[in-house]
Design an enzyme around this catalytic site. Structure first.
Site, PDB file in Angstrom:
ATOM      1  N   LYS A 189       0.809  -1.221   0.000  1.00  0.00           N
ATOM      2  CA  LYS A 189       0.000   0.000   0.000  1.00  0.00           C
ATOM      3  C   LYS A 189       0.846   1.278   0.000  1.00  0.00           C
ATOM      4  O   LYS A 189       0.422   2.303  -0.524  1.00  0.00           O
ATOM      5  CB  LYS A 189      -0.933   0.024   1.215  1.00  0.00           C
ATOM      6  CG  LYS A 189      -2.083  -0.960   1.137  1.00  0.00           C
ATOM      7  CD  LYS A 189      -3.038  -0.746   2.297  1.00  0.00           C
ATOM      8  CE  LYS A 189      -4.093  -1.811   2.347  1.00  0.00           C
ATOM      9  NZ  LYS A 189      -5.115  -1.539   3.383  1.00  0.00           N
TER      10      LYS A 189
ATOM     11  N   ASP B 125      -9.812   3.124   2.390  1.00  0.00           N
ATOM     12  CA  ASP B 125      -9.899   2.614   3.774  1.00  0.00           C
ATOM     13  C   ASP B 125     -10.525   3.671   4.685  1.00  0.00           C
ATOM     14  O   ASP B 125     -11.398   3.370   5.502  1.00  0.00           O
ATOM     15  CB  ASP B 125      -8.511   2.221   4.289  1.00  0.00           C
ATOM     16  CG  ASP B 125      -8.000   0.938   3.646  1.00  0.00           C
ATOM     17  OD1 ASP B 125      -8.828   0.073   3.299  1.00  0.00           O
ATOM     18  OD2 ASP B 125      -6.771   0.801   3.487  1.00  0.00           O
TER      19      ASP B 125
END
Ligand code: ATR
Length: 270
Positions: free
Chosen positions: A68, A105
Site C-alpha cells: 500500500k 480505507d
C-alpha cells in the site's frame, strides 16, 4: 459470462489467497449484470506486477499488504488524502495506461461511522498507531472530527500524532480523555486472542459510538463490553464492506449494491 469484452479487475498483494475482495466485488458485478470480473493477483515484484496490469488492460486494482505504501512510487497520480496518509489501496487505470491512486480505507471507516453519528465537530479517541490508524486518523480529520490518538507504545503515538497534529498519549493514560467515539485500530481482540480488549470496560460508558476494525470475531470483547456499557457499536465488517463499496463506485461510476455485497461477505465468513 466472460467474453471478449469482459473488463478486468483484481487485487495485488502478497499473500492475496485469503482476501474477501474477489467475493464481494464479483457478487456486486453479477448483481448489476456488469461484464466485469475480479481476480486475485499474487505479486512478488510490485514494479513488474504494475507493468503487467498496464499491459494487460486491467481497469481497477485493489492494493493490499505489503504494497500500500510502496505502490505510490510507481503510479502516475495520487489523490490528496491518500498522499497525506502515505498509502494507496485502490488503483484506477485509464485507457492510456495512466494509473491513478486512491485510498478507500478511510472512506470505509467514515461511512461506517456516519451511519451512527455526525463526524463534523465530534471528538474521536483512536487507539493504535499503525497503518490502519494512520488512514482512519487522516480520514476523521478530513470529515471535521478532532482526533485523540492512544497507543501502547507512546513513541509511535507521538510519531503519528505529530503527523496528524493531534493530541496523543499512552494507552495507560485513558482516564484523562473525554470523547464522543472510540475506534480500535489495533489487532487486539482478533482470533485467536478473542478475550483481549485494548480498553478497560470502565472507560467505555462515556462513548456514544464504539467501532472496532477487527472483524474476526465479528463481536469482539471490546464491542461486547461497549454494548454492555450502553454504547452503539460498529463491527469491523462495516469498514471492510464500505471500503469495497467506495472502490466499486470509483471503478464503475454506479451506486454499489450494498446489501448484495454485505450478504456475500457474511456468507463467505460463515
Ligand atoms: P496495521 O498496519 O494493520 O495497523 P501495525 O502497523 O502492525 O498494523 O500496527 C499494529 C497496531 O496494533 C499498533 O498500534 C500496535 O501497538 P504498538 O505500536 O504498541 O506495537 C497495536 N497492538 C498490537 N498488539 C497490541 C497489544 N497486545 N496491545 C496493545 N496494542 C497492540
Amino acid at each position: 459470462m466472460i467474453n471478449g469484452k469482459t473488463r478486468l479487475y483484481g487485487i495485488i498483494g502478497n499473500p492475496v489467497g485469503h482476501s474477501l475482495s474477489p467475493i464481494i466485488h464479483n457478487a456486486a458485478f453479477q448483481a448489476l449484470g456488469l461484464n466485469k470480473v475480479y481476480v486475485p493477483l499474487p505479486v512478488t515484484d510490485l514494479k513488474k506486477g504494475l507493468t503487467g496490469i498496464r499491459a494487460l488492460g486491467f481497469h481497477g486494482i485493489s492494493v493490499t499488504v505489503p504494497y500500500k505504501e510502496e505502490v505510490i512510487t510507481f503510479i502516475d497520480t495520487v489523490e490528496p488524502v491518500a498522499q497525506n496518509i502515505g498509502a494507496v489501496n485502490t488503483l484506477l487505470v485509464e485507457n492510456n495506461a495512466k494509473i491513478q491512486g486512491f485510498n478507500t480505507d478511510w472512506i470505509g471507516a467514515n461511512r461506517a461511522l456516519q451511519e451512527k453519528m455526525s463526524l463534523q465537530g465530534s471528538r474521536v479517541l483512536l487507539v493504535g498507531a499503525g497503518g490502519a490508524a494512520r488512514a482512519i486518523g487522516f480520514g476523521l480529520q478530513e470529515a471535521g472530527a478532532e482526533v485523540i490518538l492512544a497507543n501502547r507504545t507512546v513513541e509511535k503515538a507521538a510519531t503519528l500524532g505529530k503527523k496528524l497534529g493531534c493530541r496523543y498519549l499512552g494507552l495507560e493514560k485513558l482516564d484523562s480523555v473525554k470523547a464522543d467515539a472510540l475506534i480500535n485500530a489495533t489487532s487486539v481482540g482478533m482470533e485467536p486472542h478473542i478475550e483481549n480488549s485494548p480498553v478497560s470496560p470502565k472507560f467505555l460508558d462515556q462513548f456514544t459510538v464504539v467501532m472496532d476494525i477487527v472483524y474476526a470475531p465479528r463481536k469482539t470483547r471490546l464491542l461486547k463490553d461497549a454494548q454492555a456499557a450502553g454504547c452503539q457499536v460498529i463491527d469491523g465488517l462495516a469498514m471492510l464492506l464500505n471500503q469495497a463499496v467506495a472502490q466499486f463506485e470509483l471503478w464503475t461510476g454506479k451506486k454499489a449494491p450494498v446489501s448484495v455485497m454485505r450478504k456475500a461477505l457474511l456468507d463467505a465468513l460463515q
